[in-house]
Design a protein around this motif. Structure first.
Motif, mmCIF file in Angstrom:
data_model
loop_
_atom_site.group_PDB
_atom_site.id
_atom_site.type_symbol
_atom_site.label_atom_id
_atom_site.label_comp_id
_atom_site.label_asym_id
_atom_site.label_seq_id
_atom_site.Cartn_x
_atom_site.Cartn_y
_atom_site.Cartn_z
ATOM 1 N N LEU A 222 0.830 -1.195 0.000
ATOM 2 C CA LEU A 222 0.000 0.000 0.000
ATOM 3 C C LEU A 222 0.871 1.254 0.000
ATOM 4 C CD1 LEU A 222 -2.716 -1.009 2.652
ATOM 5 C CD2 LEU A 222 -2.942 -1.015 0.156
ATOM 6 N N PRO A 223 0.343 2.385 -0.474
ATOM 7 C CA PRO A 223 1.120 3.633 -0.411
ATOM 8 C C PRO A 223 1.315 4.075 1.036
ATOM 9 C CG PRO A 223 -1.135 4.055 -1.120
ATOM 10 C CD PRO A 223 -0.971 2.560 -1.116
ATOM 11 N N GLU A 224 2.263 4.987 1.234
ATOM 12 C CA GLU A 224 2.559 5.434 2.598
ATOM 13 C C GLU A 224 1.331 6.044 3.273
ATOM 14 O OE1 GLU A 224 5.894 7.963 2.898
ATOM 15 O OE2 GLU A 224 7.317 6.505 2.078
ATOM 16 N N THR A 225 0.526 6.786 2.525
ATOM 17 C CA THR A 225 -0.753 7.292 3.035
ATOM 18 C C THR A 225 -1.867 6.571 2.281
ATOM 19 O OG1 THR A 225 0.177 9.465 3.532
ATOM 20 C CG2 THR A 225 -2.216 9.309 3.351
ATOM 21 N N VAL A 226 -2.673 5.848 3.013
ATOM 22 C CA VAL A 226 -3.659 4.960 2.386
ATOM 23 C C VAL A 226 -5.024 5.641 2.360
ATOM 24 C CG1 VAL A 226 -4.757 2.695 2.462
ATOM 25 C CG2 VAL A 226 -2.395 2.982 3.301
ATOM 26 N N PRO A 227 -5.595 5.906 1.166
ATOM 27 C CA PRO A 227 -6.956 6.438 1.107
ATOM 28 C C PRO A 227 -7.963 5.373 1.536
ATOM 29 C CG PRO A 227 -6.160 5.931 -1.095
ATOM 30 C CD PRO A 227 -5.002 5.711 -0.164
ATOM 31 N N LEU A 228 -8.959 5.807 2.284
ATOM 32 C CA LEU A 228 -9.885 4.852 2.872
ATOM 33 C C LEU A 228 -11.324 5.064 2.414
ATOM 34 C CD1 LEU A 228 -8.628 4.888 6.581
ATOM 35 C CD2 LEU A 228 -8.032 3.256 4.783
ATOM 36 N N THR A 229 -12.019 3.976 2.242
ATOM 37 C CA THR A 229 -13.475 3.969 2.136
ATOM 38 C C THR A 229 -13.980 2.995 3.190
ATOM 39 O OG1 THR A 229 -13.454 2.217 0.462
ATOM 40 C CG2 THR A 229 -13.448 4.510 -0.330
ATOM 41 N N TYR A 230 -15.305 2.937 3.349
ATOM 42 C CA TYR A 230 -15.853 2.112 4.423
ATOM 43 C C TYR A 230 -17.066 1.313 3.938
ATOM 44 C CZ TYR A 230 -12.863 5.036 7.283
ATOM 45 O OH TYR A 230 -11.768 5.683 7.801
ATOM 46 N N ALA A 231 -17.214 0.154 4.520
ATOM 47 C CA ALA A 231 -18.378 -0.688 4.258
ATOM 48 C C ALA A 231 -18.979 -1.104 5.595
ATOM 49 C CB ALA A 231 -17.982 -1.914 3.440
ATOM 50 N N ALA A 232 -20.251 -1.454 5.570
ATOM 51 C CA ALA A 232 -20.949 -1.764 6.825
ATOM 52 C C ALA A 232 -21.873 -2.960 6.651
ATOM 53 C CB ALA A 232 -21.750 -0.554 7.299
ATOM 54 N N THR A 233 -22.071 -3.658 7.739
ATOM 55 C CA THR A 233 -23.096 -4.708 7.816
ATOM 56 C C THR A 233 -23.923 -4.458 9.067
ATOM 57 O OG1 THR A 233 -21.614 -6.208 9.032
ATOM 58 C CG2 THR A 233 -21.686 -6.431 6.628
ATOM 59 N N THR A 234 -25.225 -4.674 8.972
ATOM 60 C CA THR A 234 -26.108 -4.541 10.142
ATOM 61 C C THR A 234 -27.047 -5.731 10.199
ATOM 62 O OG1 THR A 234 -27.770 -3.267 8.915
ATOM 63 C CG2 THR A 234 -26.056 -2.012 10.057
ATOM 64 N N GLN A 235 -27.279 -6.176 11.410
ATOM 65 C CA GLN A 235 -28.283 -7.217 11.665
ATOM 66 C C GLN A 235 -29.208 -6.695 12.769
ATOM 67 O OE1 GLN A 235 -24.765 -8.488 12.134
ATOM 68 N NE2 GLN A 235 -24.751 -8.554 9.892
ATOM 69 N N ARG A 236 -30.466 -6.573 12.426
ATOM 70 C CA ARG A 236 -31.458 -6.075 13.376
ATOM 71 C C ARG A 236 -32.509 -7.140 13.634
ATOM 72 N NH1 ARG A 236 -31.299 -0.184 13.075
ATOM 73 N NH2 ARG A 236 -29.991 0.449 11.304
ATOM 74 N N VAL A 237 -33.025 -7.133 14.859
ATOM 75 C CA VAL A 237 -34.205 -7.929 15.213
ATOM 76 C C VAL A 237 -35.180 -6.979 15.897
ATOM 77 C CG1 VAL A 237 -35.110 -9.932 16.439
ATOM 78 C CG2 VAL A 237 -32.784 -9.996 15.511
ATOM 79 N N ALA A 238 -36.442 -7.005 15.469
ATOM 80 C CA ALA A 238 -37.453 -6.106 16.027
ATOM 81 C C ALA A 238 -38.633 -6.917 16.529
ATOM 82 C CB ALA A 238 -37.911 -5.092 14.981
ATOM 83 N N TRP A 239 -39.040 -6.628 17.769
ATOM 84 C CA TRP A 239 -40.224 -7.229 18.362
ATOM 85 C C TRP A 239 -41.347 -6.182 18.301
ATOM 86 C CZ3 TRP A 239 -35.379 -8.565 19.590
ATOM 87 C CH2 TRP A 239 -35.074 -9.907 19.824
ATOM 88 N N ILE A 240 -42.374 -6.424 17.469
ATOM 89 C CA ILE A 240 -43.404 -5.436 17.177
ATOM 90 C C ILE A 240 -44.740 -5.869 17.764
ATOM 91 C CG2 ILE A 240 -44.566 -4.150 15.359
ATOM 92 C CD1 ILE A 240 -41.519 -3.654 15.602
ATOM 93 N N ASP A 241 -45.369 -4.984 18.533
ATOM 94 C CA ASP A 241 -46.656 -5.289 19.136
ATOM 95 C C ASP A 241 -47.694 -5.536 18.036
ATOM 96 O OD1 ASP A 241 -48.343 -5.277 21.709
ATOM 97 O OD2 ASP A 241 -49.439 -3.881 20.412
ATOM 98 N N SER A 242 -48.363 -6.685 18.084
ATOM 99 C CA SER A 242 -49.280 -7.056 17.009
ATOM 100 C C SER A 242 -50.536 -6.202 16.993
ATOM 101 C CB SER A 242 -49.685 -8.535 17.153
ATOM 102 O OG SER A 242 -50.416 -8.745 18.368
ATOM 103 N N GLY A 243 -50.877 -5.577 18.126
ATOM 104 C CA GLY A 243 -52.108 -4.804 18.196
ATOM 105 C C GLY A 243 -51.956 -3.331 17.883
ATOM 106 N N THR A 244 -50.752 -2.780 18.057
ATOM 107 C CA THR A 244 -50.564 -1.340 17.881
ATOM 108 C C THR A 244 -49.416 -0.981 16.932
ATOM 109 O OG1 THR A 244 -49.035 -1.142 19.759
ATOM 110 C CG2 THR A 244 -51.396 -0.943 20.233
ATOM 111 N N GLY A 245 -48.555 -1.942 16.596
ATOM 112 C CA GLY A 245 -47.395 -1.646 15.764
ATOM 113 C C GLY A 245 -46.237 -1.024 16.518
ATOM 114 N N ALA A 246 -46.339 -0.916 17.836
ATOM 115 C CA ALA A 246 -45.279 -0.306 18.630
ATOM 116 C C ALA A 246 -44.072 -1.246 18.725
ATOM 117 C CB ALA A 246 -45.782 0.016 20.033
ATOM 118 N N VAL A 247 -42.874 -0.651 18.764
ATOM 119 C CA VAL A 247 -41.655 -1.430 18.958
ATOM 120 C C VAL A 247 -41.531 -1.756 20.441
ATOM 121 C CG1 VAL A 247 -39.147 -1.470 18.729
ATOM 122 C CG2 VAL A 247 -40.535 -0.281 17.016
ATOM 123 N N LEU A 248 -41.605 -3.036 20.779
ATOM 124 C CA LEU A 248 -41.497 -3.452 22.178
ATOM 125 C C LEU A 248 -40.043 -3.708 22.570
ATOM 126 C CD1 LEU A 248 -44.518 -5.925 22.405
ATOM 127 C CD2 LEU A 248 -44.464 -3.496 23.014
#
Length: 341
Positions: A222-248
């Motif tokens: 690599l060159p002495e100064t390395v240009p950077l970019t970034y990548a991401a991964t996300t894993q979400r789990v959501a528990w949603i109230d069946s009667g109101t749609g609220a996030v529990l």
């Protein structure tokens, strides 16, 4: 028909009209995201992140804070409404030990107040373009997959219905969301270095577990100064109230890695940020209580009150008819037969 019967018949008509107004006008007005919505969701867990102060001083041994306890607060509030559209402020702050702020993001979304899907942003609202759900689920969620917007990668991902569980006595639909791609959140990007010296990256690599270290030969090219970019991964789990749609409840696992462009495409150098958080027991209990109260209020306005008014109208109409029949029968029985000629 006597005057009193006409009056009672008028009351019957008013009761039927009132039932229709409650169900068709009042219920939809209250069965939407309130204009005064202002909620904070707290999550706790651990995170690893770059230590900017250590990087500046060349302290590579402490350049990566590893598995520090963190609290993540997500503040969601309605800042404007336009009919059935709401403009939402969505701010997330992560703090570490001694209340040190480790990261902060801020977004504005334009959503439908009932199904919470994306809607065209009102003029001058500053809302960002997105597709699908982003802050919560429809007020009447279903056991099916949805489209979810992942702010970290600025991409849409499927929110897959996985199962139904009990959360603090409330029925909850559980959805899983996995997203991956180039880092797309400007709030995060602006706090990450656009380049780093090659020896700093090599030093960071030495602090990582063996399976996460980049190829030393590749680093050396690599060159002495390395240009950077970034990548991401996300894993979400959501528990949603069946009667109101609220996030529990919810959980989030997020990893951001530094990359640089190689001959065959992006080359992953090292993780620069990762976190794993989930809802607190106190917050889950509070949201379940709120969902219970809101569910009862919606049942009252959407079912009990209109049906009660309609039943009362039917009973009153039956009473008017019964009284008229009785009166006419009494009048007929009281007449004397005509004399024969």
């Amino acid at each position: 028909m006597r005057t009193s019967s006409w009056i009672l018949s008028g009351v019957v008509v008013l009761l039927v009209a009132a039932s229709a107004v409650v169900r068709l006008m009042i219920y939809p007005a209250v069965h939407q995201l309130p204009s005064d919505t202002d909620s904070v969701f707290e999550y706790t867990g651990t995170a690893s992140t770059l230590n900017a102060a250590a990087l500046e001083t060349g302290d590579l041994a402490n350049a990566l804070l590893t598995d520090v306890p963190v609290t993540l607060d997500r503040h969601v509030r309605v800042i404007d409404t336009d009919g059935g559209t709401a403009v939402i402020s969505d701010e997330v702050v992560m703090t570490g030990p001694n209340d040190t702020q480790l990261s902060a993001t801020s977004h504005r979304w334009s959503v439908d107040r009932t199904d919470l899907e994306d809607r065209p942003a009102p003029q001058d609202s500053g809302a960002e373009l997105h597709q699908g759900l982003v802050i919560s689920w429809p007020l009447e969620p279903e056991e099916r997959d949805y489209t979810f917007w992942d702010p970290t990668t600025a991409t849409e991902a499927p929110a897959v219905y996985d199962r139904t569980e009990d959360v603090e006595g409330r029925e909850a639909y559980v959805y899983t969301i996995d997203a991956a791609g180039p880092l797309g959140d400007p709030s995060i990007i602006e706090n990450l270095p656009t380049s780093l010296p090659r020896d700093v990256l090599a030093g960071l690599a030495e602090t990582l577990p063996a399976e996460q270290r980049p190829d030393p030969a590749g680093l050396a090219q690599l060159p002495e100064t390395v240009p950077l970019t970034y990548a991401a991964t996300t894993q979400r789990v959501a528990w949603i109230d069946s009667g109101t749609g609220a996030v529990l409840n919810g959980s989030l696992q997020q990893t951001i890695v530094a990359q640089t462009e190689g001959p065959g495409g992006p080359v992953t150098l090292a993780p620069v940020s990762s976190m794993s958080v989930e809802g607190t027991p106190e917050g889950i209990a509070e949201r379940a209580d709120d969902a219970d109260s809101n569910g009862r209020a919606l049942w009252l306005v959407g079912f009990l009150l209109p049906v009660g008014l309609l039943v009362l109208a039917v009973l009153l109409a039956a009473f008017v008819i019964w009284r008229e029949i009785r009166t006419r029968r009494g009048a007929g029985a009281g007449r004397e037969p005509a004399a024969a000629v």
